[in-house]
Design a protein around this motif. Sequence first.
Motif, PDB file in Angstrom:
ATOM      1  N   ARG A   1      74.540  17.808  62.383  1.00  0.00           N
ATOM      2  CA  ARG A   1      74.050  18.619  61.263  1.00  0.00           C
ATOM      3  C   ARG A   1      72.991  17.895  60.449  1.00  0.00           C
ATOM      4  O   ARG A   1      72.702  18.256  59.317  1.00  0.00           O
ATOM      5  N   GLY A   2      72.388  16.875  61.038  1.00  0.00           N
ATOM      6  CA  GLY A   2      71.349  16.131  60.333  1.00  0.00           C
ATOM      7  C   GLY A   2      70.253  17.066  59.830  1.00  0.00           C
ATOM      8  O   GLY A   2      69.897  18.039  60.494  1.00  0.00           O
ATOM      9  N   MET A   3      69.752  16.780  58.627  1.00  0.00           N
ATOM     10  CA  MET A   3      68.760  17.685  58.038  1.00  0.00           C
ATOM     11  C   MET A   3      68.012  16.990  56.912  1.00  0.00           C
ATOM     12  O   MET A   3      68.601  16.283  56.105  1.00  0.00           O
ATOM     13  N   ILE A   4      66.701  17.216  56.852  1.00  0.00           N
ATOM     14  CA  ILE A   4      65.887  16.762  55.725  1.00  0.00           C
ATOM     15  C   ILE A   4      65.868  17.906  54.720  1.00  0.00           C
ATOM     16  O   ILE A   4      65.597  19.056  55.079  1.00  0.00           O
ATOM     17  N   PHE A   5      66.160  17.619  53.464  1.00  0.00           N
ATOM     18  CA  PHE A   5      66.209  18.654  52.438  1.00  0.00           C
ATOM     19  C   PHE A   5      64.814  18.966  51.908  1.00  0.00           C
ATOM     20  O   PHE A   5      64.025  18.061  51.661  1.00  0.00           O
ATOM     21  N   THR A   6      64.548  20.242  51.741  1.00  0.00           N
ATOM     22  CA  THR A   6      63.310  20.712  51.116  1.00  0.00           C
ATOM     23  C   THR A   6      63.698  21.667  49.995  1.00  0.00           C
ATOM     24  O   THR A   6      64.800  22.219  49.997  1.00  0.00           O
ATOM     25  N   LYS A   7      62.784  21.871  49.060  1.00  0.00           N
ATOM     26  CA  LYS A   7      63.062  22.802  47.963  1.00  0.00           C
ATOM     27  C   LYS A   7      62.978  24.236  48.487  1.00  0.00           C
ATOM     28  O   LYS A   7      62.035  24.587  49.186  1.00  0.00           O
ATOM     29  N   PRO A   8      63.946  25.068  48.125  1.00  0.00           N
ATOM     30  CA  PRO A   8      63.857  26.481  48.503  1.00  0.00           C
ATOM     31  C   PRO A   8      62.597  27.118  47.910  1.00  0.00           C
ATOM     32  O   PRO A   8      62.222  26.822  46.769  1.00  0.00           O
ATOM     33  N   GLU A   9      61.962  28.002  48.667  1.00  0.00           N
ATOM     34  CA  GLU A   9      60.730  28.655  48.246  1.00  0.00           C
ATOM     35  C   GLU A   9      60.858  29.405  46.940  1.00  0.00           C
ATOM     36  O   GLU A   9      59.903  29.505  46.165  1.00  0.00           O
TER      37      GLU A   9
END
Length: 187
Positions: free
Chosen positions: A173-181
């Motif tokens: 479940r690795g993931m880089i976080f980004t801000k929701p649009e």
Amino acid sequence: MEKKKKGGFRETIVLLVMGVGIALLLQAFVVGSFYIPSESMENTLQVNDRVFVNKLAGAPERGDIVVFKGWNGEDTIKRVIGVGGDKVVCCDSKKRITINGKPLEESSYLFPEDFPSGDKFDVTVPAGKLWLMGDHRSASADARSHMEEPGKGFIGVDAVVGTAVVRYWPLSRGMIFTKPESFAKVK
């Protein structure tokens, strides 16, 4: 020949000690690893997930996931909904949270079939403070749960340890976080 062996051994020990020292400095001042103990940020973060947090990220922004010294003094992780000066209201006629009059579309991160809030609120975030909420709103003891306390649910920017940048465990479940649009539309 014996002198050469001693020099190599000393060099190895010095390099090992320096490596450990650098790792400890990085952990203390640059990046930290945090464990997720509760379901309050599901589905973004599950119980037992682990995240890396950037301790040098600067001032938190709307949409960031941050680790902070929580209302009980423990490390806590939540999403930044409002920053200093924001008027955060729940809810509009379509049951959405609004920030400065702009509705927040939260479907990309809100727990499936959860709702933006079971509690109505209308707050203006003081300068230097944050309004923080979990993504699994019905299972999150967040700012709404602390509105009757002296701090009125707000957390000081200075209580933020850092911004979550990546979920590294479990690997699947690795993931880089980004801000929701949806936060880009809020001014």
